[in-house]
Design a protein around this motif. Structure first.
Motif, mmCIF file in Angstrom:
data_model
loop_
_atom_site.group_PDB
_atom_site.id
_atom_site.type_symbol
_atom_site.label_atom_id
_atom_site.label_comp_id
_atom_site.label_asym_id
_atom_site.label_seq_id
_atom_site.Cartn_x
_atom_site.Cartn_y
_atom_site.Cartn_z
ATOM 1 N N LEU A 25 -7.508 -16.955 -2.992
ATOM 2 C CA LEU A 25 -7.435 -18.410 -2.856
ATOM 3 C C LEU A 25 -6.380 -19.016 -3.777
ATOM 4 O O LEU A 25 -5.798 -20.062 -3.454
ATOM 5 C CB LEU A 25 -8.802 -19.037 -3.132
ATOM 6 C CG LEU A 25 -9.877 -18.776 -2.063
ATOM 7 C CD1 LEU A 25 -11.211 -19.379 -2.488
ATOM 8 C CD2 LEU A 25 -9.455 -19.329 -0.705
ATOM 9 N N GLU A 26 -6.127 -18.376 -4.903
ATOM 10 C CA GLU A 26 -5.058 -18.863 -5.786
ATOM 11 C C GLU A 26 -3.696 -18.809 -5.089
ATOM 12 O O GLU A 26 -2.798 -19.589 -5.401
ATOM 13 C CB GLU A 26 -5.024 -18.047 -7.076
ATOM 14 C CG GLU A 26 -6.135 -18.422 -8.056
ATOM 15 C CD GLU A 26 -6.143 -17.540 -9.290
ATOM 16 O OE1 GLU A 26 -5.381 -16.534 -9.315
ATOM 17 O OE2 GLU A 26 -6.916 -17.830 -10.217
ATOM 18 N N ASP A 27 -3.549 -17.892 -4.144
ATOM 19 C CA ASP A 27 -2.311 -17.811 -3.362
ATOM 20 C C ASP A 27 -2.289 -18.827 -2.222
ATOM 21 O O ASP A 27 -1.238 -19.387 -1.893
ATOM 22 C CB ASP A 27 -2.143 -16.403 -2.781
ATOM 23 C CG ASP A 27 -1.862 -15.352 -3.848
ATOM 24 O OD1 ASP A 27 -1.434 -15.729 -4.953
ATOM 25 O OD2 ASP A 27 -2.098 -14.163 -3.573
ATOM 26 N N ILE A 28 -3.454 -19.056 -1.603
ATOM 27 C CA ILE A 28 -3.513 -19.844 -0.370
ATOM 28 C C ILE A 28 -3.692 -21.337 -0.616
ATOM 29 O O ILE A 28 -3.009 -22.175 -0.004
ATOM 30 C CB ILE A 28 -4.630 -19.308 0.547
ATOM 31 C CG1 ILE A 28 -4.239 -17.920 1.088
ATOM 32 C CG2 ILE A 28 -4.922 -20.274 1.701
ATOM 33 C CD1 ILE A 28 -5.314 -17.259 1.914
ATOM 34 N N LEU A 29 -4.589 -21.710 -1.503
ATOM 35 C CA LEU A 29 -4.936 -23.130 -1.655
ATOM 36 C C LEU A 29 -3.755 -24.013 -2.047
ATOM 37 O O LEU A 29 -3.649 -25.146 -1.539
ATOM 38 C CB LEU A 29 -6.077 -23.295 -2.667
ATOM 39 C CG LEU A 29 -7.434 -22.707 -2.244
ATOM 40 C CD1 LEU A 29 -8.484 -23.003 -3.304
ATOM 41 C CD2 LEU A 29 -7.887 -23.249 -0.894
ATOM 42 N N PRO A 30 -2.837 -23.557 -2.923
ATOM 43 C CA PRO A 30 -1.707 -24.439 -3.271
ATOM 44 C C PRO A 30 -0.794 -24.775 -2.091
ATOM 45 O O PRO A 30 -0.014 -25.726 -2.172
ATOM 46 C CB PRO A 30 -0.954 -23.636 -4.337
ATOM 47 C CG PRO A 30 -1.973 -22.720 -4.927
ATOM 48 C CD PRO A 30 -2.859 -22.348 -3.777
ATOM 49 N N THR A 31 -0.889 -24.011 -1.003
ATOM 50 C CA THR A 31 -0.049 -24.287 0.171
ATOM 51 C C THR A 31 -0.662 -25.354 1.078
ATOM 52 O O THR A 31 -0.039 -25.753 2.066
ATOM 53 C CB THR A 31 0.163 -23.010 1.003
ATOM 54 O OG1 THR A 31 -1.082 -22.621 1.625
ATOM 55 C CG2 THR A 31 0.653 -21.862 0.118
ATOM 56 N N ILE A 32 -1.863 -25.828 0.765
ATOM 57 C CA ILE A 32 -2.571 -26.792 1.605
ATOM 58 C C ILE A 32 -2.453 -28.171 0.970
ATOM 59 O O ILE A 32 -2.948 -28.396 -0.139
ATOM 60 C CB ILE A 32 -4.053 -26.403 1.758
ATOM 61 C CG1 ILE A 32 -4.178 -24.964 2.289
ATOM 62 C CG2 ILE A 32 -4.769 -27.373 2.684
ATOM 63 C CD1 ILE A 32 -5.601 -24.439 2.308
ATOM 64 N N PRO A 33 -1.820 -29.121 1.627
ATOM 65 C CA PRO A 33 -1.548 -30.424 0.995
ATOM 66 C C PRO A 33 -2.803 -31.252 0.705
ATOM 67 O O PRO A 33 -2.921 -31.844 -0.358
ATOM 68 C CB PRO A 33 -0.650 -31.141 2.015
ATOM 69 C CG PRO A 33 -0.101 -30.057 2.894
ATOM 70 C CD PRO A 33 -1.162 -28.996 2.939
#
Length: 426
Positions: A25-33
């Motif tokens: 999630l540390e990789d994925i969540l920052p890509t979600i505005p």
């Protein structure tokens, strides 16, 4: 980007690649505005892993043959999770999950058929499911059997508790404010909360809240920490001037709590991972507290110890983390039965290595967030048998239950995580 597809990719990282959900999630969540979308992806990911063994059992009954594509299989599990365990409306759960397979058109009819099949057959499948404990309680067989063996009278309650979303608990920094005063601040902020009956410093929120909404969080007035983890300082009974070791200290919750309970101590916090030690330093800075933080392996004191003995030692040992599954549902996926003997050996090595660092008359508190007896009471009982100079200091408390050595909190008891504590002296 479709949120359900992102959740499926997060799940694939855990199930197929054996990565922790936190790391994925540390990789994925920052890509979600949008914050709401981030929360939705996180909720879906934790939820599917919480109910994975049940959902997988159901999928095996619905699918004519195994789904080879990992991403589509995760989408199928996501769809079932929404239909069975979430508040998503059924028509939206089916339609949006099918739509998430946008780049694999071949999978859309398959997903639609599987989810519609569950809606038609769910009563019969729920009845059939009762023959599988792993499906009913959504735990892998080996772990279910281990918990049942150790806690034959309580295991169903423990398993049910492990499948519930955990409450958000806070630790009040009593150097800054009192618990009643902070509860009043929460009420003023419109945040419902109550005091934890068993732990003087603990507050439980009615609903989880972002830390930035908590009054004076940035000023160190409170920290996020489960009530069970807040019991260590009272067991150590530190006094001004004492030399204290917090072994395996990261991320620093117990380090801060020790200093909050008695700031005039000489505290050394060690952890083997330098990047995790930075979390300790950041938390100390936020709270405005001072301690030495040093990278070091608790099983190898020669590399970091200065030769001066400690009045108190806290060993929060590496463990199976079976007591915090409700907070980290990926543990059920990532932990394997062969891990347990290895962890027991590490715990034994750490206990043996740190014991000589304790002053005569000093206290060592051994703790884990495990509910397995082999890591807890059997571990400390074996240590006492091997060290005739060591003795147990009984823990008399109204939390948990007394075991052959120490005291055990089972998952969910008084709203707390599963934790074990033993107090030893020489």
């Amino acid at each position: 980007m479709n949120t359900r597809l992102l959740a499926a990719r997060a799940l694939r990282g855990v199930v197929s690649e054996s990565r922790s959900l936190t790391a994925v999630l540390e990789d994925i969540l920052p890509t979600i505005p949008r914050a709401l979308d981030r929360a939705f992806v996180q909720s879906l990911s934790f939820g599917v892993l919480r109910w994975y063994w049940q959902l997988d059992w159901i999928l095996s009954r619905l699918a004519a043959k195994p789904i080879r594509d990992d991403e589509i299989r995760m989408l199928a599990l996501l769809g079932l999770y929404q239909l069975i365990h979430s508040r998503v409306k059924p028509h939206a759960a089916v339609a949006e999950t099918v739509a998430a397979a946008e780049r694999k058109q071949w999978a859309k009819p398959l997903l639609n058929a599987l989810l519609r099949s569950w809606q038609r057959r769910q009563d019969a499948l729920r009845l059939e499911m009762q023959s599988s404990y792993a499906a009913v309680y959504s735990h892998p067989d080996w772990l279910l059997e281990a918990i049942k063996r150790d806690w034959p009278e309580q295991y169903t309650v423990v398993l049910d508790a492990a499948n519930q979303p955990p409450p958000m608990a806070l630790r009040v920094n009593r150097l800054k404010t009192g618990r009643d005063a902070y509860l009043a601040l929460l009420r003023e902020a419109g945040i419902a909360a109550e005091a934890c009956a068993r732990v003087e410093s603990a507050i439980i929120l009615a609903q989880p809240a972002p830390v930035e909404q908590l009054p004076r969080f940035d000023a160190g007035w409170v920290s996020v920490q489960d009530g069970a983890a807040q019991l260590a300082p009272s067991l150590l009974a530190v006094e001004p001037g004492m030399r204290v070791l917090d072994a395996c200290a990261a991320p620093g919750g117990k380090t801060l709590h020790l200093l909050e309970s008695c700031p005039d101590i000489d505290l050394l916090a060690i952890d083997h991972a330098p990047e995790r030690l930075r979390r300790v330093e950041q938390n100390l800075q936020r709270a405005g507290l001072d301690a030495q933080a040093r990278a070091g392996d608790a099983s190898d004191p020669a590399a970091w110890w200065d030769g001066k003995p400690f009045d108190r030692i806290l060993l929060d040992a590496p463990c199976s983390a079976t007591g915090v599954i409700r907070r980290h549902s990926d543990i059920k996926m990532l932990r394997q039965p062969e891990d347990i003997p290895q962890l027991i050996q590490v715990q034994r090595q750490m206990l043996g290595a740190l014991w000589p660092l304790l002053k005569p008359g000093g206290i060592l508190v051994y703790s884990t967030c495990s509910i397995l007896r082999s890591e807890n009471e059997r571990q400390t009982s074996a240590f006492l048998n091997e060290h005739p100079e060591a003795s147990e200091v009984a823990i008399r408390a109204d939390w948990g239950e007394a075991v052959s050595c120490g005291r055990q909190i089972l998952t969910g008891a008084d709203g707390m995580d599963g934790f074990y504590y033993a107090r030893l002296t020489r």
